[in-house]
Design an enzyme around this catalytic site. Sequence first.
Site, PDB file in Angstrom:
ATOM      1  N   PHE A 472       0.827  -1.220   0.000  1.00  0.00           N
ATOM      2  CA  PHE A 472       0.000   0.000   0.000  1.00  0.00           C
ATOM      3  C   PHE A 472       0.859   1.267   0.000  1.00  0.00           C
ATOM      4  CE2 PHE A 472      -2.518  -3.343   2.121  1.00  0.00           C
ATOM      5  CZ  PHE A 472      -3.620  -3.385   1.292  1.00  0.00           C
ATOM      6  N   HIS A 473       1.860   1.307  -0.879  1.00  0.00           N
ATOM      7  CA  HIS A 473       2.752   2.469  -0.946  1.00  0.00           C
ATOM      8  C   HIS A 473       2.854   3.041  -2.369  1.00  0.00           C
ATOM      9  CE1 HIS A 473       5.043   0.628   2.743  1.00  0.00           C
ATOM     10  NE2 HIS A 473       3.894   1.185   3.083  1.00  0.00           N
ATOM     11  N   PRO A 474       1.725   3.334  -3.044  1.00  0.00           N
ATOM     12  CA  PRO A 474       1.840   3.883  -4.400  1.00  0.00           C
ATOM     13  C   PRO A 474       2.378   5.313  -4.382  1.00  0.00           C
ATOM     14  CG  PRO A 474      -0.444   3.924  -3.703  1.00  0.00           C
ATOM     15  CD  PRO A 474       0.322   3.215  -2.618  1.00  0.00           C
TER      16      PRO A 474
END
Length: 556
Positions: A472-474
């Site tokens: 969850f690190h875009p």
Amino acid sequence: MQFDYIIIGAGSAGNVLATRLTEDPNTSVLLLEAGGPDYRFDFRTQMPAALAFPLQGKRYNWAYETEPEPFMNNRRMECGRGKGLGGSSLINGMCYIRGNALDLDNWAQEPGLENWSYLDCLPYYRKAETRDMGENDYHGGDGPVSVTTSKPGVNPLFEAMIEAGVQAGYPRTDDLNGYQQEGFGPMDRTVTPQGRRASTARGYLDQAKSRPNLTIRTHAMTDHIIFDGKRAVGVEWLEGDSTIPTRATANKEVLLCAGAIASPQILQRSGVGNAELLAEFDIPLVHELPGVGENLQDHLEMYLQYECKEPVSLYPALQWWNQPKIGAEWLFGGTGVGASNHFEAGGFIRSREEFAWPNIQYHFLPVAINYNGSNAVKEHGFQCHVGSMRSPSRGHVRIKSRDPHQHPAILFNYMSHEQDWQEFRDAIRITREIMHQPALDQYRGREISPGVECQTDEQLDEFVRNHAETAFHPCGTCKMGYDEMSVVDGEGRVHGLEGLRVVDASIMPQIITGNLNATTIMIGEKIADMIRGQEALPRSTAGYFVANGMPVRAKK
């Protein structure tokens, strides 16, 4: 309605800007958020141990999905993003990790980004932070974000896992955000002293929301930015279920802080982006910027899960009959199992000498379960989250229609380079070696996942294809810089336009070595000073570790 500034997105950066800009009582700000308030009575977002719950529904999560990922057996993969005051800081894992100093020094190598070096940014990390152990050269003592350090005696598995990493020859570090990131050590968390999630809504907006010069609109879905020629002059949005747009004008600037997935969408809907894409949807071209929505990056990770031979894991906390007591202890005392995110130990290592700084991250968790709370193993267990940090793979975000409610086409192109596969094979094999150190002998049972039969390169690759998940690190879709694919300059101003900035994780030129939230907040703090015309905080003189060809690990 007229305001000096309109901020789109009340997330990790938007709330920083709203708070800092309204410190001047003569500056008026409108803050637009598509989600709802951060309901303080909702344990799902306020209790650190409940972090899996917001990811399961759509109240607080945009719940995007990728297009079929071609190198991941065509899986459509999760891409959760926060919705509501706080943005993704309302639903993240609360790991306070800044990345490596060399990440920022690497950004600063780009012409025009020289003032984004680690020592230029460190004062802004400190400005944002109140660390429970007090301030020093690396940490702040009176900032809006509460940071809690791991305390001895929480769970014996944390210390055992750190010790196992050291026994495998890797360094021990007392502070993953201090002098040396490389190594294994305790992990800081964005949790208040009262055991509550320290989102930017709590940390920043709580001090600003009563100011008469700040207007906050929730359930306000931005449709597009309004331009007069090449100047951004306002925003049009839809409130609640209404189909009739509301608009406001910005006397000074529109500040786009909607995150790495939504910010490029909003630019594209507003006529800023790739001309061919916009023509496909009959969107009038305001300014051609081919880099909008490109350069998408993320961290991919997988879990190695083990049975725990001693009853010290969090498994009992998953049983419904234990949860009322845990809830009461947290609600009334801010203590106990509910007051931690349980990511209290981790580490960063170099898998090979060719990497100048760590390329693999570890999070340790004293229970065997998926990040979103699914597939919990029905026994005492523990797991190691491991993933590569700076994948060369790049993807994109592109609108599918002019409708603001329609999700875009998201493609990360995970694992599209040979380097990706080599890093994951190395990571799994190194992790197994760490897990078999003497420090874990009394706890380690059988390997639940991937399982001991998974050994060859081909077997490991197939496991990664089927089971690796997003961390969850875009980021990176409106990248900062001055080449032909850059979207903003070193102050977040969109190239070729006036009165418009992007300030969020989308402007990171390259993904950092670690979780993104702390650095996104720092970006908000740093650009807030630029917007206000204030002199930058004095450059830090703190030292920091550089491996300079040191061996990856000590010889046994």
